[in-house]
Structure formats: C-alpha cells, structure tokens
Design an enzyme around this catalytic site. Structure first.
Site, PDB file in Angstrom:
ATOM      1  N   THR A   8      -6.297   8.741   6.527  1.00 47.76           N
ATOM      2  CA  THR A   8      -6.099   7.464   5.870  1.00 47.76           C
ATOM      3  C   THR A   8      -7.438   6.992   5.322  1.00 47.76           C
ATOM      4  O   THR A   8      -8.488   7.379   5.822  1.00 47.76           O
ATOM      5  CB  THR A   8      -5.519   6.430   6.852  1.00 47.76           C
ATOM      6  OG1 THR A   8      -5.271   5.210   6.177  1.00 47.76           O
ATOM      7  CG2 THR A   8      -6.465   6.173   8.001  1.00 47.76           C
ATOM      8  N   GLY A   9      -7.409   6.176   4.303  1.00 43.98           N
ATOM      9  CA  GLY A   9      -8.655   5.661   3.753  1.00 43.98           C
ATOM     10  C   GLY A   9      -8.953   6.194   2.366  1.00 43.98           C
ATOM     11  O   GLY A   9      -8.043   6.531   1.606  1.00 43.98           O
ATOM     12  N   THR A  65      -2.194   4.333   3.382  1.00 42.03           N
ATOM     13  CA  THR A  65      -1.239   5.412   3.441  1.00 42.03           C
ATOM     14  C   THR A  65      -0.507   5.312   4.758  1.00 42.03           C
ATOM     15  O   THR A  65      -1.070   4.813   5.717  1.00 42.03           O
ATOM     16  CB  THR A  65      -2.030   6.745   3.427  1.00 42.03           C
ATOM     17  OG1 THR A  65      -2.812   6.799   2.246  1.00 42.03           O
ATOM     18  CG2 THR A  65      -1.121   7.937   3.504  1.00 42.03           C
ATOM     19  N   ARG A 124      -5.170   8.871 -11.184  1.00 45.04           N
ATOM     20  CA  ARG A 124      -5.998   9.200 -10.022  1.00 45.04           C
ATOM     21  C   ARG A 124      -5.116   9.692  -8.878  1.00 45.04           C
ATOM     22  O   ARG A 124      -4.069   9.146  -8.601  1.00 45.04           O
ATOM     23  CB  ARG A 124      -6.797   7.975  -9.581  1.00 45.04           C
ATOM     24  CG  ARG A 124      -7.636   8.193  -8.307  1.00 45.04           C
ATOM     25  CD  ARG A 124      -6.940   7.701  -7.047  1.00 45.04           C
ATOM     26  NE  ARG A 124      -7.770   7.786  -5.856  1.00 45.04           N
ATOM     27  CZ  ARG A 124      -7.349   7.557  -4.615  1.00 45.04           C
ATOM     28  NH1 ARG A 124      -6.075   7.209  -4.409  1.00 45.04           N
ATOM     29  NH2 ARG A 124      -8.164   7.654  -3.587  1.00 45.04           N
ATOM     30  N   SER A 151       0.797  -1.219   0.000  1.00 47.95           N
ATOM     31  CA  SER A 151       0.000   0.000   0.000  1.00 47.95           C
ATOM     32  C   SER A 151       0.831   1.271   0.000  1.00 47.95           C
ATOM     33  O   SER A 151       0.292   2.352  -0.187  1.00 47.95           O
ATOM     34  CB  SER A 151      -0.936   0.010   1.220  1.00 47.95           C
ATOM     35  OG  SER A 151      -0.182   0.017   2.414  1.00 47.95           O
ATOM     36  N   THR A 202       2.055   7.328  -0.095  1.00 43.33           N
ATOM     37  CA  THR A 202       1.230   6.186  -0.477  1.00 43.33           C
ATOM     38  C   THR A 202       1.465   5.798  -1.927  1.00 43.33           C
ATOM     39  O   THR A 202       1.951   6.599  -2.734  1.00 43.33           O
ATOM     40  CB  THR A 202      -0.263   6.519  -0.295  1.00 43.33           C
ATOM     41  OG1 THR A 202      -1.062   5.364  -0.526  1.00 43.33           O
ATOM     42  CG2 THR A 202      -0.695   7.614  -1.254  1.00 43.33           C
TER      43      THR A 202
END
Length: 343
Positions: free
Chosen positions: A254-255, A203, A231, A84, A221
């Site tokens: 995060t997310g 991240t 993106r 990730s 990230t």
C-alpha cells in the site's frame, strides 16, 4: 598408495562437508509449513474489516480463498464513501476515475486490469482476464471492451462528492508532472496526510488462506488522487502490489506505488519469507530497501507491506506511522492492528 590413514582422513572430510552442505540447504528452505491458523484473511487499512467480513462468509463455509478475496474487495470497490478504491474514487487530473486491480490464485494463475474506466468491480474483470483469456493483463479501452463483452455494465464512477473535490483541487493546481503535487492542498490543513496514506489515496490488498491451506490474493484501487492520466502504480502489477506463492505465503502493499514497483516489493517479501524471515521482518526489510535507496524521498511518502505465511502467521511494516491492517479468523473477525513503522 591410498592407505588406511588417508582413507580415514578422506572419510572424515566427506562427513564434515556433508554436514555443512545439509546445514546450508536447511538455511535456504522455508521453515515448517504446518498450518496453525486457517482459515484466515488479512487486508490493508481499517476499512479492511468490512471487506474481511464478506471474505469470511466464503472461508467459513469451506470456500476457496480465491472466491473469498474477490468477494471481500467488492465491498470497498462499491463503497462511494471510500475515495481511494473503486466507485467514488478521486479522479485523475482530467477528472476521469481509472481503476487498477489484480488477482492471483494458489496455482500461480494471475489476471490484471490497468486504467480501466466505467466498471464497478475491476477485480472481477481481472479474474475474467485470468480465467477467460491467454493473457495476464488488459489495459485502458481494451480492458473496458473486454469487460463489456463479458457482461459487465458501464457506469459513471465519478460521484458528486469526488467531482466536487476535484474541482476544488483545480482552483490551485498546476497541471504539470511535479511529484506529489496532488498533496499540496493538504500541507497546511492536515500535514499528516502524506502521499500514499489512507487520507490521500490508497489500495485494499487482501490475502486469504482457506481450510485446505491454499492461498489467494487480490489488490484493487482507484490510484493516486489527481494523477496524470494513464498513470499506473503497483496495485495491478503482480510481484509489486501483490504476490502469492502457495508453498511459502503471500504479500501485498500500500502507499506510493512507484517505489514499490522499483523494488518489486511483494515478491521480495515472499522471497524473504522463503529464506526464513517472519512476515513482519520480511515486510521491514522490504521497507528498508526503499529507505536505503531513496532516503530523502522516503521521508515524505508512505509505503507499507502486509504478509501472511503458510503457518497462518501475519505481520506488517511501513515507512511512516499510521498504517493499519485488519485480520479475520475463527477467533476474532474484526481485529485491527497498528502496523510498526520506521519513522
């Protein structure tokens, strides 16, 4: 005529108004900024423990917070087992590993790179953008050109394991911009692998305060797995994925970055702390803004915030269960805390 009785009434009213004004001003100012816990470094997820350990090597020797966060996030950036962040990260739909990162120091200086390919440590390129250019962001080929000019080496970021995972995904994937289509493989085998959590993509966001009480932050990230090429999420956006105000504190996220960007999440958390919110309460309110705006979307995604104030107090809050964060200070260097959540 302005007699004695009128004068006394006017004086009493002025005193009352002054008291009200002082009270309103006090409510808008941050609470005492006496630092009670420094140095300290916090970061997202349990893999932040190893990152914090390297940051601590700087902080424990009275080093600058900026150097600490850069050195700390090098660890996941170079860890090929972490799919990730950085090297070994899961690619986009075209099989390209693109990296995003930003960094911010105690003076409000910022640097970021977006959609950067072929460089092991994008956070260090972001710092070069901050220190060597008049700009705050470089993207794509321009970011790569700048990195090479600064002496960074070009490498292949797509590891065999990540390439294998991408090819497996291609067997059933539909190349179309459907939200969260990259997570369909997980539906039956692992329904807990929500978009944006540590199993899908994530991240590392890190905030540190040094012995001088100065704050800095870093966020890096490889982005959402199998995203559309080009993106960009929240991670390299100052104010979204990261924000530092040396008078108040810092926050990171995060997310699913799209929802963080829509709410300028990390800036919001810091501003809430300015109003007197604790780090955890500020993070919770930022999460609730997302939920209130898009309640149905929020049920199926993960977003979490992590914050540190100038007193060395920290806290976090997320939409879904499962978000954790790592803390390192003079008392304990490998603390992992389960963040609270709405669901």
């Amino acid at each position: 005529m302005f007699n004695r009785r009128k004068f006394l009434k006017a004086s009493a009213l002025s005193t009352a108004l002054l008291a009200i004004d002082k009270k309103s001003i006090a409510n808008t100012l941050p609470s005492s900024t006496t630092v009670i816990n420094k140095p300290i470094v916090i970061s997202t997820w349990d893999f932040g423990v190893a990152a914090n350990a390297d940051a601590w090597k700087v902080l424990s020797k009275n080093g600058r917070a900026l150097d600490a966060v850069e050195q700390g996030v090098w660890v996941p950036e170079a860890d090929e087992s972490n799919q990730s962040v950085g090297y070994g990260g899961l690619p986009d739909r075209d099989g390209k590993v693109t990296l995003d990162a930003c960094i911010m120091d105690e003076n409000g200086n910022i640097g970021a790179v977006l959609a950067l390919e072929h460089i092991l440590h994008p956070i260090s390129v972001a710092r070069k953008v901050m220190e060597k250019t008049p700009h705050v962001m470089l993207a794509g080929d321009g970011a790569l050109q700048f990195a090479l000019e600064q002496g960074f080496k070009k490498i292949n970021l797509l590891t065999p394991s990540s390439e294998k995972a991408w090819k497996e995904w291609l067997k059933t994937a539909k190349y179309e911009p459907v939200i969260n289509i990259e997570n369909k493989l997980y539906d039956k085998a692992a329904p807990n692998k929500l978009p944006g959590n540590k199993y899908n993509h994530d991240t590392i966001g890190m905030i540190a305060m040094d012995t001088k009480g100065n704050l800095s932050g870093a966020c890096t990230t490889s982005g959402m797995a199998y995203k559309l090429h080009g993106r960009i999420g929240d991670s390299p956006i100052i104010g979204a994925g990261l924000y530092i105000d040396n008078e108040i504190g810092g926050a990171t996220s995060t997310g699913v970055g799209e929802e963080v960007v829509r709410n300028v999440g990390s800036f919001l958390v810091v501003e809430l702390m300015r109003q007197g919110y604790s780090p955890e309460d500020a993070c919770k309110e930022a999460v609730m803004r997302i939920i209130r705006k898009k309640p149905e979307t929020a049920k199926n995604i993960q977003v979490g915030f992590l914050a540190l104030n100038k007193k060395g107090e920290y806290g976090a809050y997320a939409i879904q269960k499962g978000f954790s964060y790592a803390v390192c200070d003079s008392q304990k260097q490998d603390l992992v805390i389960k963040g609270k959540s709405y669901y």
